[in-house]
Design an enzyme around this catalytic site. Structure first.
Site, PDB file in Angstrom:
ATOM      1  N   ALA A   1       0.809  -1.226   0.000  1.00  0.00           N
ATOM      2  CA  ALA A   1       0.000   0.000   0.000  1.00  0.00           C
ATOM      3  C   ALA A   1       0.839   1.272   0.000  1.00  0.00           C
ATOM      4  O   ALA A   1       0.446   2.257  -0.595  1.00  0.00           O
ATOM      5  CB  ALA A   1      -0.920   0.000   1.222  1.00  0.00           C
TER       6      ALA A   1
ATOM      7  N   GLU B   1       0.540  -7.750 -10.042  1.00  0.00           N
ATOM      8  CA  GLU B   1      -0.292  -8.486  -9.092  1.00  0.00           C
ATOM      9  C   GLU B   1      -1.749  -8.043  -9.159  1.00  0.00           C
ATOM     10  O   GLU B   1      -2.660  -8.862  -9.085  1.00  0.00           O
ATOM     11  CB  GLU B   1       0.237  -8.285  -7.678  1.00  0.00           C
ATOM     12  CG  GLU B   1      -0.538  -9.071  -6.635  1.00  0.00           C
ATOM     13  CD  GLU B   1       0.017  -8.896  -5.243  1.00  0.00           C
ATOM     14  OE1 GLU B   1      -0.278  -9.722  -4.378  1.00  0.00           O
ATOM     15  OE2 GLU B   1       0.755  -7.921  -5.024  1.00  0.00           O
TER      16      GLU B   1
ATOM     17  N   ARG C   1      -7.892   1.328  -5.128  1.00  0.00           N
ATOM     18  CA  ARG C   1      -7.018   1.637  -3.988  1.00  0.00           C
ATOM     19  C   ARG C   1      -6.737   3.135  -3.908  1.00  0.00           C
ATOM     20  O   ARG C   1      -6.745   3.718  -2.831  1.00  0.00           O
ATOM     21  CB  ARG C   1      -5.709   0.866  -4.115  1.00  0.00           C
ATOM     22  CG  ARG C   1      -5.827  -0.590  -3.725  1.00  0.00           C
ATOM     23  CD  ARG C   1      -4.474  -1.174  -3.393  1.00  0.00           C
ATOM     24  NE  ARG C   1      -4.595  -2.530  -2.907  1.00  0.00           N
ATOM     25  CZ  ARG C   1      -3.587  -3.224  -2.384  1.00  0.00           C
ATOM     26  NH1 ARG C   1      -2.410  -2.657  -2.257  1.00  0.00           N
ATOM     27  NH2 ARG C   1      -3.751  -4.455  -1.960  1.00  0.00           N
TER      28      ARG C   1
ATOM     29  N   GLN D   1       9.497  -8.746  -2.098  1.00  0.00           N
ATOM     30  CA  GLN D   1       9.110  -9.542  -0.944  1.00  0.00           C
ATOM     31  C   GLN D   1      10.347  -9.930  -0.160  1.00  0.00           C
ATOM     32  O   GLN D   1      11.471  -9.855  -0.646  1.00  0.00           O
ATOM     33  CB  GLN D   1       8.346 -10.790  -1.383  1.00  0.00           C
ATOM     34  CG  GLN D   1       6.959 -10.490  -1.898  1.00  0.00           C
ATOM     35  CD  GLN D   1       6.145 -11.753  -2.120  1.00  0.00           C
ATOM     36  OE1 GLN D   1       6.669 -12.852  -2.064  1.00  0.00           O
ATOM     37  NE2 GLN D   1       4.868 -11.586  -2.374  1.00  0.00           N
TER      38      GLN D   1
ATOM     39  N   ARG E   1      14.455 -11.171  -0.559  1.00  0.00           N
ATOM     40  CA  ARG E   1      14.261 -12.506  -1.106  1.00  0.00           C
ATOM     41  C   ARG E   1      14.983 -12.705  -2.438  1.00  0.00           C
ATOM     42  O   ARG E   1      14.986 -11.857  -3.302  1.00  0.00           O
ATOM     43  CB  ARG E   1      12.764 -12.784  -1.299  1.00  0.00           C
ATOM     44  CG  ARG E   1      12.492 -14.186  -1.841  1.00  0.00           C
ATOM     45  CD  ARG E   1      11.075 -14.344  -2.297  1.00  0.00           C
ATOM     46  NE  ARG E   1      10.181 -14.447  -1.156  1.00  0.00           N
ATOM     47  CZ  ARG E   1       8.897 -14.769  -1.270  1.00  0.00           C
ATOM     48  NH1 ARG E   1       8.375 -14.977  -2.436  1.00  0.00           N
ATOM     49  NH2 ARG E   1       8.151 -14.832  -0.196  1.00  0.00           N
ATOM     50  N   GLU E   2      15.613 -13.856  -2.577  1.00  0.00           N
ATOM     51  CA  GLU E   2      16.118 -14.431  -3.826  1.00  0.00           C
ATOM     52  C   GLU E   2      17.404 -13.831  -4.367  1.00  0.00           C
ATOM     53  O   GLU E   2      18.005 -14.390  -5.250  1.00  0.00           O
ATOM     54  CB  GLU E   2      15.044 -14.390  -4.938  1.00  0.00           C
ATOM     55  CG  GLU E   2      13.870 -15.276  -4.640  1.00  0.00           C
ATOM     56  CD  GLU E   2      12.866 -15.322  -5.755  1.00  0.00           C
ATOM     57  OE1 GLU E   2      12.471 -16.426  -6.138  1.00  0.00           O
ATOM     58  OE2 GLU E   2      12.463 -14.251  -6.245  1.00  0.00           O
TER      59      GLU E   2
ATOM     60  N   GLY F   1      20.980 -11.242  -3.255  1.00  0.00           N
ATOM     61  CA  GLY F   1      21.697 -10.182  -2.562  1.00  0.00           C
ATOM     62  C   GLY F   1      21.974  -9.004  -3.462  1.00  0.00           C
ATOM     63  O   GLY F   1      22.336  -7.922  -2.998  1.00  0.00           O
TER      64      GLY F   1
END
Length: 910
Positions: A687, A709, A718, A828, A847-848, A850
């Site tokens: 958000a 998404e 929104r 994420q 995530r996933e 560096g």
């Protein structure tokens, strides 16, 4: 064709590429005459900028001498050319000395170099045009990639001019002082693009051009499902309520995830499941009778991409599984499986003795055969069509006592481990029990029913036992064939045919619907009223009649004792050309067809499919069938249309959405595709970013949002809720009230002219973003780019996902520099933080890859303590943690978060 080629040749006959021999000779002569001239052009021109090969060779040698800090004159140049074997080729030393006589004035070298540079660029454009033609002829390449490479080819020509990157620092001080004076006069601490949040702007000094900003948070903060939602492990076939997964930790080894590129299911291992607190929830029901309870912002997959429940309405179509290859590896024994099918279908397990109610002698004899394998017998209940399933003569307590050499009371106490019998006596009694196979008063079948939790179940509370879902394909087929042999039917009447199963247990009906899906049978669950005992009662039908499902059921399951009827239904279905509603696709598919069609006339397409040229395809109005889409995909050569037509998905119509109040909710985190199948629906696992984008746009700065998404409608909703401060669920339901409408219309008026541009393509690459942003910047200008979110993007590096994300982040940073605007990429976090006592994210939690930390100029985390701690003192407060700031300080900014409006605000201002 020959004439066309001749005309093209005539047009270019006698023409040579742009060049100026005089300017090239003047540049070279000036360098020989003056060291200052060499300083002017050595970093400006390359050897390839000269048209004549001899001039290229001379300039190459001159640059070599210049870089070696050696003198450049006729002698040194000639000797170097002689050493490389090129002197004779260019005409000897006389050609070098001639250059000294040709140059008008060494002081004009900058002007001569400009002429050489201009002609070089014109030749480069001609070469680029040829390259673009070759690119366009590569029909196997995706057109968007071809266009992007063509744009890069042309932009590479435009960007060839070398600018002196070495600047004296003195003038920079003056420009910096001027900027500081302007800021002081303006009275603002913000030197970049304002986010619209006072404290965050003070920390970041705004968002600056060329910056890559990563905003990250744990997935599913607020997106959640009710605890009874069932998730299937496709490796074992077992179904588990999501609440149990959260309570017991990850007990689910695998789940099914949708690959949105090929629209097929993959087996994926979940990595986390946790409670999401009490949320206002809604029950969604589809035409096929499927149901699911979820929060309003939980996303569902549609033909246009992911859409949250709050943006869906009755009549919209959401993706459910069209088949579910989820067979287990367990084996219960055929006799147990078959008798469970019979008893659930037409049996009575509520009393002390299981009973089968059936008058079909074939069914009775088959049930008797299976019962005998368990040491049981079918005994007729008087003159009624009821058979008791009883045990044969079996050992008694007296037999056990006699075998152990003790009295019956003493044997009973030993078996029940009561005080009295010695350890030796207890051992002898238990050994006697084992030798004789003593089971007490419970028969083998009663023990089986006890084990499955079915003892005492009524007609309304029957269900398929958990163990059945773990069976392999053969035993599942055996179970269903015996279940259908009782209350199932296959019938035909006046050209109509159907296969159905009826029960008064809603749970049993839904269990059967799911098990059929494993065989590729798409069935509908329907509630109806039936006459019963002089009145009415509610019954549930599980029915299907489409040719594909009938064929799958007939070939893989069948109905024991009703084979003849089943063959007749299968024969009629094989001759039918009709298609079920679920086999069609939403009308929105025509938008994709139109894109793939391009400028190809419908007349040409119709004739290519064997239809009349004036055939009416009802484009945009009717729901196309899969067979129609297959035809169009072949004619248009469209991989996307073909994939959609042959996908594992069914797009099921929503028939109702209604609030069910606050529910305890949970969410499952699945890596990779970031979605999973629950209750046979395809569901998904930001958000602050959207609030920043809204604030920037409200200030008149164009914003490009790439939403992988959410659909564009949800993005608009929104923004509207945030600006108007309206509860998103009230907006979706339309129940706003007179007091709210003025705020809504005022917000819509403000947002209507805001320069926000949304791309909700579910699959996007950096190449796509670059091409679209270039065009947007040329036409409207550009202030900010938002990508939501990074893990849903696709790259070209296929070695592993880490390398793919690294490539994406690096390209996004390069794009920010190229466009000279800030880019915000939503990301994420991995699950590592869940195991820590302090759940606040750190840089290592990205995530996933560096490389996200390395490439980003700013990394911001969002943390809500109330998400993890029900007794948190910071309810309604979000910590915005600036964990990396390449050009400033790091730290935490506390902000107000209002979930009902999906809105962040400065702390204390609201």
């Amino acid at each position: 064709m020959t004439a066309t080629v001749d005309r093209r040749d005539d047009r270019w006959e006698g023409r040579v590429p742009p060049q100026s021999v005089e300017a090239e000779e003047s540049v070279l002569g000036a360098i020989l005459l003056s060291e200052d001239a060499a300083n002017e052009v050595m970093d400006r021109l390359d050897p390839d900028d000269f048209y004549r090969p001899a001039h290229q060779a001379v300039f190459r040698v001159m640059r070599l001498l210049y870089n070696a800090n050696q003198a450049i004159d006729a002698i040194t140049v000639s000797e170097e050319l002689r050493r490389t074997g090129e002197l004779d080729r260019i005409g000897g030393i006389s050609s070098i000395t001639r250059l000294l006589d040709i140059v008008p004035s060494a002081s004009n070298v900058d002007y001569y170099a400009g002429i050489v540079e201009e002609h070089s660029q014109r030749r480069a454009l001609i070469k680029a045009g040829s390259s673009i033609t070759d690119l366009a002829m590569r029909l196997d390449d995706e057109i968007h990639a071809v266009i992007d490479r063509a744009e890069q080819t042309v932009l590479a020509v435009a960007g060839r001019r070398v600018k002196d990157s070495m600047q004296p620092i003195g003038p920079v001080f003056f420009s910096t002082l001027e900027e500081l004076e302007e800021l002081e006069a303006r009275g603002s601490e913000i030197t970049g693009l304002s986010t619209g949040f006072r404290d965050l702007d003070r920390k970041l000094t705004g968002l600056h051009p060329s910056n890559l900003v990563i905003i990250a948070a744990r997935p599913a903060m607020g997106k959640c499902l009710s605890g009874d939602t069932l998730v299937v492990d496709p490796k074992t076939g077992r179904r588990t309520p999501i609440a149990r997964l959260a309570a017991e930790g990850i007990d689910l080894s695998h789940t099914l995830s949708l690959d949105t590129d090929r629209l097929g299911f993959d087996v994926t291992a979940p990595i986390a499941c946790k409670a999401s607190g009490v949320q206002e929830c809604f029950e969604l029901t589809t035409r096929l009778g499927r149901k699911i309870v979820a929060s309003g912002n939980h996303p569902f997959y549609t033909v246009t991409g992911w859409q949250p429940l709050s943006s869906l309405s009755v009549g919209d179509r959401v993706a459910v599984a069209g088949q579910m290859p989820a067979f287990g590896v367990d084996d219960l024994g055929d006799a147990e499986v078959a008798l469970l099918g019979y008893l659930l279908g037409d049996g009575n397990v509520a009393g002390t003795t299981p009973r089968l109610t059936n008058i079909d002698p074939t069914v009775v004899e088959d049930a008797r055969t299976w019962a005998r394998q368990l040491g049981m017998e079918l005994v007729r209940d008087g003159g009624r069509p009821t058979y008791r399933i009883v045990g044969r003569k079996r050992p008694t307590l007296a037999d056990v006592a006699r075998e152990a050499g003790v009295s019956a009371p003493w044997a009973s106490r030993a078996m029940r481990r009561l005080p009295g019998p010695s350890p030796d006596t207890r051992t002898r009694v238990l050994e006697a029990v084992a030798r004789l196979g003593y089971t007490g008063r419970r028969t083998p079948l009663q023990l089986i029913l006890d084990g499955h939790g079915l003892t005492g179940a009524t007609s309304h509370t029957k269900r398929v036992p958990d163990a059945i879902f773990g069976l392999g394909e053969r035993q599942l087929a055996l179970f269903l064939s015996r279940l259908y042999a009782t209350d199932g039917s296959a019938w035909t009447a006046q050209g109509i045919y159907r296969v159905e199963y009826s029960t008064v247990s809603e749970q049993l009906a839904r269990d059967v619907q799911h098990l059929l899906l494993r065989f590729g049978v798409v069935a509908k669950v329907r509630r109806r009223r039936v006459a019963y005992d002089g009145g009415y009662r509610v019954a549930w039908d599980v029915a299907f009649q489409d040719p594909r499902s009938v064929a799958a059921f007939s070939n893989r399951i069948g109905i024991f004792s009703k084979e003849r009827s089943m063959r007749e239904v299968a024969r009629m279905a094989g001759q039918s050309s009709g298609a079920a509603r679920w086999e069609s696709l939403p009308p929105e598919v025509w938008d994709l067809v139109e894109k793939e069609r391009g400028d190809i006339p419908w007349k040409v397409i119709s004739e290519a499919t064997g239809r009349p040229g004036d055939h009416n395809w009802h484009s945009g109005r009717r729901s196309p069938t899969r067979s129609t889409l297959r035809e169009l995909s072949e004619v248009l050569g469209s991989r996307r249309l073909w994939t959609l037509a042959n996908s594992d998905l069914v797009f099921d119509d929503i028939v109702s959405i209604h609030p069910v109040g606050p529910w305890e909710t949970f969410d499952l985190e699945v890596p990779g595709h970031a979605n999973f199948v629950a209750n046979d629906f395809v569901v998904h696992n930001s958000a602050l970013t959207m609030n920043i984008a809204t604030n920037v746009a409200m200030e008149g700065k164009p914003v490009a949002i790439f939403s992988l998404e959410m659909g564009k409608e949800e993005v608009a909703t929104r923004m509207l809720c945030a600006v108007a401060r309206i509860d998103s669920m009230k907006l979706r339901s339309g129940q706003l009230g007179e007091a709210v409408w003025p705020r809504l219309t005022d917000a819509a008026g403000k947002l209507y002219n805001a320069p926000v541009f949304v791309d909700d393509s579910p699959v996007v690459t950096v190449t796509d973003i670059r091409a679209k942003c270039r065009r947007l910047k040329r036409v409207h200008g550009l202030g900010l780019v938002v990508v939501d979110y990074l893990q849903l993007m696709q790259g070209t590096a296929r070695e592993n996902r880490q390398q793919e994300i690294a490539e994406i982040s690096r390209n996004l940073k390069n794009l920010a520099r190229e466009l000279e605007v800030p880019i915000i990429a939503v990301s994420q976090l991995n699950r590592n933080l869940e195991s820590r006592e302090d759940k606040r994210p750190r840089l290592g939690d990205l995530r996933e890859s560096g490389s996200l930390e390395q490439d980003a100029d700013i990394v911001v985390f969002i943390y809500r303590d109330e998400y993890y701690n029900e007794s948190s003192e910071k309810r309604g407060i979000a910590e915005v943690i600036v964990a990396k700031h390449r050009a400033g300080s790091v730290g935490t900014v506390e902000m107000t978060f209002m979930p009902e409006f999906t809105k962040f605000s400065d702390l204390g201002r609201d």
